[in-house]
Motif scaffolding. Structure first.
Motif, short mmCIF file in Angstrom:
data_model
loop_
_atom_site.label_atom_id
_atom_site.label_comp_id
_atom_site.label_asym_id
_atom_site.label_seq_id
_atom_site.Cartn_x
_atom_site.Cartn_y
_atom_site.Cartn_z
N SER A 69 -55.72 -4.56 -3.63
CA SER A 69 -56.19 -5.39 -2.54
C SER A 69 -55.56 -4.96 -1.22
O SER A 69 -54.53 -4.28 -1.19
N TYR A 70 -56.16 -5.38 -0.11
CA TYR A 70 -55.54 -5.20 1.20
C TYR A 70 -54.22 -5.97 1.27
O TYR A 70 -53.25 -5.50 1.88
N ASN A 71 -54.18 -7.15 0.67
CA ASN A 71 -52.93 -7.93 0.63
C ASN A 71 -51.79 -7.12 0.05
O ASN A 71 -50.66 -7.12 0.56
N PHE A 72 -52.06 -6.42 -1.05
CA PHE A 72 -51.03 -5.61 -1.69
C PHE A 72 -50.69 -4.39 -0.84
O PHE A 72 -49.52 -4.12 -0.55
N ASN A 73 -51.70 -3.63 -0.47
CA ASN A 73 -51.46 -2.36 0.21
C ASN A 73 -50.68 -2.51 1.50
O ASN A 73 -49.86 -1.65 1.83
N PHE A 74 -50.90 -3.59 2.23
CA PHE A 74 -50.31 -3.71 3.55
C PHE A 74 -49.36 -4.89 3.66
O PHE A 74 -49.11 -5.41 4.75
N GLY A 75 -48.79 -5.28 2.52
CA GLY A 75 -47.68 -6.21 2.46
C GLY A 75 -46.44 -5.47 2.01
O GLY A 75 -46.44 -4.26 1.83
N PRO A 76 -45.32 -6.17 1.81
CA PRO A 76 -44.07 -5.52 1.41
C PRO A 76 -44.12 -5.01 -0.03
O PRO A 76 -44.85 -5.54 -0.87
N PHE A 77 -43.34 -3.96 -0.31
CA PHE A 77 -43.28 -3.36 -1.64
C PHE A 77 -41.96 -3.63 -2.35
O PHE A 77 -41.92 -4.08 -3.47
N GLU A 78 -40.83 -3.28 -1.68
CA GLU A 78 -39.52 -3.30 -2.34
C GLU A 78 -38.45 -3.76 -1.37
O GLU A 78 -38.64 -3.73 -0.15
N HIS A 79 -37.29 -4.15 -1.95
CA HIS A 79 -36.15 -4.58 -1.14
C HIS A 79 -34.85 -4.10 -1.77
O HIS A 79 -34.78 -3.84 -2.98
N THR A 80 -33.82 -4.02 -0.95
CA THR A 80 -32.45 -3.79 -1.41
C THR A 80 -31.60 -4.98 -0.98
O THR A 80 -31.56 -5.30 0.22
N GLY A 81 -30.97 -5.64 -1.94
CA GLY A 81 -30.16 -6.79 -1.59
C GLY A 81 -29.80 -7.64 -2.79
O GLY A 81 -29.69 -7.15 -3.92
N LEU A 82 -29.66 -8.94 -2.55
CA LEU A 82 -29.28 -9.91 -3.58
C LEU A 82 -30.29 -11.05 -3.57
O LEU A 82 -30.59 -11.61 -2.51
N ILE A 83 -30.80 -11.40 -4.75
CA ILE A 83 -31.73 -12.51 -4.87
C ILE A 83 -31.25 -13.46 -5.95
O ILE A 83 -30.68 -13.03 -6.97
#
Length: 425
Positions: free
Chosen positions: A188-202
């Motif tokens: 989807s466009y939502n997936f392609n042009f939204g965030p993919f990955e992060h580095t941190g603490l959740i």
């Protein structure tokens, strides 16, 4: 997140820090979940596994092709990322995983980890800044997808709190980087042009069987520490998960990621103070044993560029047989400043764009996009094979704005026919 303005995502519709898989009410691997059979008589309890015995290893290969009947002069399926090359067979990913999942139901502490890397054409879009981005200019590249440690802590709440530290897929969105958890080859466009990955603490706090709360601090989208960040400020995420609503049929997840995302190399010191907001809500409804419905709403805003996007997507999956599922996706996506949706002709364009460097990427200006995708997912059961999936699809993209984003910026719409194969062990 990839955007022409400056910057360049994958978890399921109902993420879990312990397993990274959807709940029973969600569509699993693109196939609607079936009813749970009556429990058999209890067997003798198995002896507890040692920590090392809980480690699992996996390998998964995906390849596919998208037939574009316009035969675009630039060879691109505009508005796509992982399937952006028209009429070209792609080795999308060879994915290797080593993991130990934590058990969030334990009344004691539990520890786990995930190491996951991939090689293939998808990796052009899944680099963390500062990691393997300049190793090769080839179409097939290598990237780290996830490298983290996890902990279940039985504290504060009856369900405890789960933590994840390191590099991980974003919680935002219904679709995922891992193809085995998606209904379609295309995204989807939502997936392609939204965030993919992060580095941190959740952290995921299990407040009650119905409510989970999420909090995260990270370096931003697809970035790491030090020179692996494209600006000098942190970002973060907050969210809530509502489970087992409507008699156990409905799950709702809502997340907001916020922080500076633009690159210092592109806009200077203002990159540290210009915020980007990304909100996403996903509702998954298990209507029947065979039918699963999903609705996703997404919003993004970038302060510096004054850009907003609004996306609405709906999914339906119907299990025709235990191995064959029919899938549908309909979506409307508004890019009000021509900032978020783009094409990346060069193999390193996405990585360079994330860092605010010059690229050959281009957009189609202000547009209201739509896409309508129909397909099936066939997953036969084969001994000693964890997954074999074949996913043909038909897709129609159309601009509601009267613009010409497709076929090298000459057409208002685009028809494609695609299929992929996934093999997992």
């Amino acid at each position: 997140m990839l955007a022409t303005g400056a910057s360049a995502r994958a978890q399921t519709a109902a993420p879990s820090l312990s397993t990274g898989t959807p709940p029973a009410s969600a569509s699993v691997n693109g196939t609607a979940a079936t009813a749970t059979p009556a429990a058999p008589a209890p067997a003798a309890a198995a002896p507890p596994k040692t920590w090392a015995e809980g480690i699992t290893y996996g390998a998964q290969v995906e390849g596919g092709v998208t037939g574009n009947f316009d035969r675009p002069a630039d060879g691109l399926n505009y508005g796509r990322l992982f399937d952006d090359k028209a009429n070209t067979a792609l080795l999308n990913s060879v994915q290797l995983t080593a993991t130990r999942a934590i058990d969030p139901t334990l009344s004691t502490f539990d520890f786990g980890f995930m190491l996951q890397g991939t090689y293939g054409s998808d990796a052009r879009y899944t680099h963390y800044l500062g990691e393997f981005g300049h190793v090769t200019n080839d179409r097939n590249q290598f990237s780290i997808l996830q490298a983290n440690v996890t902990m279940h802590a039985p504290v504060l709440f009856k369900g405890g709190i789960d933590f994840k530290l390191g590099q991980f897929a974003t919680l935002i969105g219904y679709e995922t980087i891992d193809p085995s958890t998606n209904p379609f080859y295309s995204h989807s466009y939502n997936f392609n042009f939204g965030p993919f990955e992060h580095t941190g603490l959740i952290a995921e706090a299990h407040i009650s069987p119905t409510v989970d709360l999420y909090g995260e601090i990270d370096t931003g989208e697809s970035t790491t520490f030090g020179r692996g960040d494209n600006n000098a400020e942190p970002a973060g995420l907050v969210g809530v998960g509502l489970n087992s609503l409507a008699g156990g049929k409905l799950t709702v997840l809502a997340f907001l990621h916020l922080g500076p995302e633009d690159a210092t190399n592109a806009i200077g010191g203002e990159a540290n103070s210009s915020m980007r907001y990304e909100g996403d809500v996903v509702a998954t409804y298990k209507a029947t044993d065979k039918l699963t419905l999903v609705a996703e709403a997404q919003w993004q805003h970038d302060d510096f560029y004054g850009a907003d996007s609004y996306g609405l997507a709906g999914y339906a999956s119907y299990a025709l047989t235990p191995t064959l599922t029919a899938n549908f996706r309909g979506e409307v996506y508004r890019d009000n400043a021509g900032f978020f949706v783009a094409a990346f002709p060069g193999n390193t364009d996405a990585y360079r764009g994330l860092n605010g460097l010059s690229t050959t990427a281009f957009g189609a200006g202000r547009q209201t996009y739509s896409e309508w995708t129909w397909g099936v997912s066939y997953k036969p059961v084969i001994p000693h094979v964890a997954l074999l999936a074949f996913r043909p699809e038909i897709r129609w993209d159309k601009s509601f704005s009267g613009g010409h984003p497709y076929n090298a910026l000459t057409n208002t719409g685009n028809f494609t026919l695609a299929a992929d194969v996934i093999l997992g062990f």
